[in-house]
Scaffold this motif. Structure first.
Motif, short mmCIF file in Angstrom:
data_model
loop_
_atom_site.label_atom_id
_atom_site.label_comp_id
_atom_site.label_asym_id
_atom_site.label_seq_id
_atom_site.Cartn_x
_atom_site.Cartn_y
_atom_site.Cartn_z
N LYS A 161 -28.14 -36.84 -71.81
CA LYS A 161 -27.53 -35.97 -72.81
C LYS A 161 -26.97 -34.70 -72.17
O LYS A 161 -25.99 -34.15 -72.61
N LYS A 162 -27.60 -34.24 -71.09
CA LYS A 162 -27.17 -33.02 -70.40
C LYS A 162 -26.00 -33.27 -69.46
O LYS A 162 -25.35 -32.33 -69.02
N PHE A 163 -25.74 -34.53 -69.14
CA PHE A 163 -24.73 -34.87 -68.14
C PHE A 163 -23.34 -34.42 -68.58
O PHE A 163 -22.92 -34.64 -69.70
N LYS A 164 -22.64 -33.76 -67.65
CA LYS A 164 -21.24 -33.39 -67.86
C LYS A 164 -20.44 -33.97 -66.70
O LYS A 164 -20.74 -33.70 -65.54
N SER A 168 -17.72 -34.61 -63.82
CA SER A 168 -16.98 -33.67 -62.98
C SER A 168 -15.50 -33.74 -63.33
O SER A 168 -15.02 -34.70 -63.92
#
Length: 47
Positions: A9-12, A14
């Motif tokens: 859920k925190k993944f953004k 690049s």
């Protein structure tokens, strides 16, 4: 232990290469050439 679902859920993702290029050009970044020019200009005005 890691909660993988929470970490996902925190993944953004690049930025893509084109987006990075745009982001860099929008910033006012000084490179070594700019810094050396500033130092040389300061030395000239001190004389």
């Amino acid at each position: 232990m890691l909660d993988y679902e929470e970490e996902l859920k925190k993944f953004k993702p690049s930025l893509e290469v084109g987006e990075i290029e745009d982001a860099v050009y929008q910033e006012d970044l000084s490179d070594m050439t700019d810094l050396l020019k500033q130092v040389m200009d300061q030395k000239k005005t001190e004389r």
